[in-house]
Design an enzyme around this catalytic site. Sequence first.
Site, PDB file in Angstrom:
ATOM      1  N   HIS A   1       0.806   5.209   1.336  1.00  0.00           N
ATOM      2  CA  HIS A   1       0.147   6.180   2.202  1.00  0.00           C
ATOM      3  C   HIS A   1       0.139   7.528   1.478  1.00  0.00           C
ATOM      4  O   HIS A   1       1.196   7.986   1.022  1.00  0.00           O
ATOM      5  CB  HIS A   1       0.928   6.396   3.499  1.00  0.00           C
TER       6      HIS A   1
ATOM      7  N   HIS B   1       0.841  -1.201   0.000  1.00  0.00           N
ATOM      8  CA  HIS B   1       0.000   0.000   0.000  1.00  0.00           C
ATOM      9  C   HIS B   1       0.871   1.244   0.000  1.00  0.00           C
ATOM     10  O   HIS B   1       2.002   1.225   0.487  1.00  0.00           O
ATOM     11  CB  HIS B   1      -0.944   0.024   1.216  1.00  0.00           C
TER      12      HIS B   1
HETATM   13  P1  AMP Z   1       1.960   0.270   7.436  1.00  0.00           P
HETATM   14  O1  AMP Z   1       2.433   0.512   8.848  1.00  0.00           O
HETATM   15  O2  AMP Z   1       2.724   1.028   6.406  1.00  0.00           O
HETATM   16  O3  AMP Z   1       1.878  -1.218   7.144  1.00  0.00           O
HETATM   17  O4  AMP Z   1       0.504   0.869   7.366  1.00  0.00           O
HETATM   18  C1  AMP Z   1      -0.644   0.135   7.652  1.00  0.00           C
HETATM   19  C2  AMP Z   1      -1.732   1.132   7.915  1.00  0.00           C
HETATM   20  O5  AMP Z   1      -2.963   0.446   7.809  1.00  0.00           O
HETATM   21  C3  AMP Z   1      -1.682   1.748   9.307  1.00  0.00           C
HETATM   22  O6  AMP Z   1      -1.533   3.159   9.180  1.00  0.00           O
HETATM   23  C4  AMP Z   1      -3.025   1.372   9.921  1.00  0.00           C
HETATM   24  O7  AMP Z   1      -3.592   2.419  10.656  1.00  0.00           O
HETATM   25  C5  AMP Z   1      -3.857   1.041   8.705  1.00  0.00           C
HETATM   26  N1  AMP Z   1      -4.942   0.064   8.923  1.00  0.00           N
HETATM   27  C6  AMP Z   1      -4.839  -1.145   9.497  1.00  0.00           C
HETATM   28  N2  AMP Z   1      -6.046  -1.771   9.496  1.00  0.00           N
HETATM   29  C7  AMP Z   1      -6.899  -0.913   8.886  1.00  0.00           C
HETATM   30  C8  AMP Z   1      -8.294  -0.970   8.569  1.00  0.00           C
HETATM   31  N3  AMP Z   1      -9.058  -2.038   8.878  1.00  0.00           N
HETATM   32  N4  AMP Z   1      -8.844   0.098   7.927  1.00  0.00           N
HETATM   33  C9  AMP Z   1      -8.097   1.168   7.619  1.00  0.00           C
HETATM   34  N5  AMP Z   1      -6.783   1.278   7.881  1.00  0.00           N
HETATM   35  C10 AMP Z   1      -6.198   0.252   8.517  1.00  0.00           C
END
Ligand code: AMP
Length: 137
Positions: free
Chosen positions: A101, A99
């Site tokens: 951001h 993903h």
């Molecule tokens: P990363 O740390 O780069 O893997 O980012 C993962 C992101 O996914 C984090 O910022 C979380 O807050 C977000 N996240 C995890 N679960 C969910 C969810 N169910 N809906 C929306 N965001 C999520």
Amino acid sequence: MADCVFCRIAQGEIPANKVYEDQSVICFLDANPASKGHTLVVTKSHYENFTTVPKDLLSHAIQVAQMVSQACLAQLGATGVNVVTNVGRAAGQSVMHFHLHVIPRYEDDGLGQLFTETLSLPSDQLLLLADSIRQGM
Ligand code: AMP
Ligand code: ZN
């Protein structure tokens, strides 16, 4: 991947605040936003991270991230954006499904610079580092 939260969102099994969707990507608000409008651009197919996504899909995802960034600037009053992807736990990746951001930035939002600590390396080490990376490409 049955136990992957982003696969489950992509399949509509878990709700999300959807911003955009097409055949290959879905965008939704981060559940723990760093700023107002913090959006995730997620491939619908499961790839572990930035380094393993097929090039065409990566190109599409970055174009969608550009669109989301433009919309944040135009619609939310943001005056800047950070586009970030984390690869691996050392880099802070917590969801092992690729993903991007898109983090809208606002004047005085308190988030500061992404990189506050920097290294000062001797020139022979810089030469070796550049050489190592070149050899891996
Ligand atoms: P990363 O740390 O780069 O893997 O980012 C993962 C992101 O996914 C984090 O910022 C979380 O807050 C977000 N996240 C995890 N679960 C969910 C969810 N169910 N809906 C929306 N965001 C999520
Ligand atoms: Zn997944």
